[in-house]
Write a protein that holds these residues in place. Structure first.
Motif, mmCIF file in Angstrom:
data_model
loop_
_atom_site.group_PDB
_atom_site.id
_atom_site.type_symbol
_atom_site.label_atom_id
_atom_site.label_comp_id
_atom_site.label_asym_id
_atom_site.label_seq_id
_atom_site.Cartn_x
_atom_site.Cartn_y
_atom_site.Cartn_z
ATOM 1 N N SER A 176 0.831 -1.207 0.000
ATOM 2 C CA SER A 176 0.000 0.000 0.000
ATOM 3 C C SER A 176 0.863 1.254 0.000
ATOM 4 O O SER A 176 2.051 1.225 0.352
ATOM 5 C CB SER A 176 -0.925 0.009 1.223
ATOM 6 O OG SER A 176 -0.183 0.282 2.395
ATOM 7 N N SER A 177 0.249 2.355 -0.358
ATOM 8 C CA SER A 177 0.977 3.630 -0.350
ATOM 9 C C SER A 177 1.387 4.013 1.061
ATOM 10 O O SER A 177 2.448 4.602 1.266
ATOM 11 C CB SER A 177 0.130 4.730 -0.983
ATOM 12 O OG SER A 177 -1.067 4.919 -0.274
ATOM 13 N N GLN A 178 0.575 3.652 2.073
ATOM 14 C CA GLN A 178 0.932 3.935 3.469
ATOM 15 C C GLN A 178 2.159 3.124 3.888
ATOM 16 O O GLN A 178 3.034 3.637 4.598
ATOM 17 C CB GLN A 178 -0.226 3.629 4.423
ATOM 18 C CG GLN A 178 -1.392 4.566 4.284
ATOM 19 C CD GLN A 178 -2.425 4.026 3.302
ATOM 20 O OE1 GLN A 178 -2.221 3.070 2.583
ATOM 21 N NE2 GLN A 178 -3.582 4.682 3.266
ATOM 22 N N HIS B 171 9.628 4.882 3.574
ATOM 23 C CA HIS B 171 10.432 5.966 3.002
ATOM 24 C C HIS B 171 10.731 7.039 4.057
ATOM 25 O O HIS B 171 11.860 7.517 4.160
ATOM 26 C CB HIS B 171 9.698 6.569 1.799
ATOM 27 C CG HIS B 171 10.514 7.513 1.008
ATOM 28 N ND1 HIS B 171 11.572 7.110 0.218
ATOM 29 C CD2 HIS B 171 10.454 8.855 0.892
ATOM 30 C CE1 HIS B 171 12.118 8.167 -0.339
ATOM 31 N NE2 HIS B 171 11.457 9.235 0.046
ATOM 32 N N ALA B 172 9.732 7.404 4.869
ATOM 33 C CA ALA B 172 9.926 8.421 5.912
ATOM 34 C C ALA B 172 10.949 7.960 6.949
ATOM 35 O O ALA B 172 11.827 8.729 7.360
ATOM 36 C CB ALA B 172 8.596 8.752 6.584
ATOM 37 N N ALA B 173 10.845 6.703 7.379
ATOM 38 C CA ALA B 173 11.795 6.176 8.365
ATOM 39 C C ALA B 173 13.201 6.116 7.784
ATOM 40 O O ALA B 173 14.179 6.428 8.471
ATOM 41 C CB ALA B 173 11.350 4.797 8.838
ATOM 42 N N LEU C 297 16.606 7.938 9.149
ATOM 43 C CA LEU C 297 17.812 7.152 9.406
ATOM 44 C C LEU C 297 18.999 7.610 8.573
ATOM 45 O O LEU C 297 20.126 7.196 8.831
ATOM 46 C CB LEU C 297 17.544 5.670 9.122
ATOM 47 C CG LEU C 297 16.745 4.931 10.179
ATOM 48 C CD1 LEU C 297 16.244 3.608 9.614
ATOM 49 C CD2 LEU C 297 17.569 4.714 11.432
ATOM 50 N N ASP C 298 18.770 8.442 7.583
ATOM 51 C CA ASP C 298 19.843 8.916 6.718
ATOM 52 C C ASP C 298 20.934 9.612 7.523
ATOM 53 O O ASP C 298 22.096 9.582 7.172
ATOM 54 C CB ASP C 298 19.288 9.848 5.647
ATOM 55 C CG ASP C 298 20.287 10.123 4.551
ATOM 56 O OD1 ASP C 298 21.143 9.261 4.297
ATOM 57 O OD2 ASP C 298 20.209 11.193 3.934
ATOM 58 N N ALA D 214 10.698 -0.472 -6.692
ATOM 59 C CA ALA D 214 10.852 0.712 -5.841
ATOM 60 C C ALA D 214 10.777 0.330 -4.364
ATOM 61 O O ALA D 214 11.523 0.856 -3.537
ATOM 62 C CB ALA D 214 9.779 1.749 -6.163
ATOM 63 N N VAL D 215 9.893 -0.602 -4.035
ATOM 64 C CA VAL D 215 9.760 -1.062 -2.647
ATOM 65 C C VAL D 215 11.004 -1.853 -2.250
ATOM 66 O O VAL D 215 11.537 -1.684 -1.148
ATOM 67 C CB VAL D 215 8.484 -1.912 -2.469
ATOM 68 C CG1 VAL D 215 8.410 -2.501 -1.074
ATOM 69 C CG2 VAL D 215 7.253 -1.075 -2.762
#
Length: 103
Positions: free
Chosen positions: A5-7, A13-15, A19-20, A81-82
């Motif tokens: 899912s997009s969520q 992606h946000a996490a 972590l970057d 992409a995932v």
């Protein structure tokens, strides 16, 4: 093909973005990692470890998240992409854990 899912993808992606920065404090990681755990239907113990535990238990929880994603990473039919986002998450999480590991 595995449905993501997009969520799920957005939380991962946000996490990964948080972590970057390998020297980011645990307080900034707790919410994004909690969302990843929830959206990806991880064990409640993993989510509790990263959202409410000590640094040591959070590191163990993040390690279990990485193991979860490493298993998923090998599943055929996962969108590229995932798969890429999973690889980035695991790599950045491992660096963060190494830098912040308690001896």
């Amino acid at each position: 093909m595995v449905h993501v899912s997009s969520q799920q993808q957005s939380s991962l992606h946000a996490a990964t973005n948080v972590l970057d920065c390998q020297f980011i404090c645990l307080a900034r990681l707790r919410e994004p990692l909690g969302l990843v755990g929830g959206y990806w239907n991880m064990d409640a113990d993993i989510i509790t470890r990263v959202t409410a535990g000590t640094l040591g238990s959070a590191i163990k929880g993040i390690d279990r998240m990485c193991a979860f994603f490493e298993e998923l990473h090998g599943v055929s039919g996962l969108p590229s992409a995932v798969s890429r986002d999973i690889g980035l998450f695991v790599a950045r999480a491992r660096i963060w854990m190494q830098v912040n590991r308690i001896s």
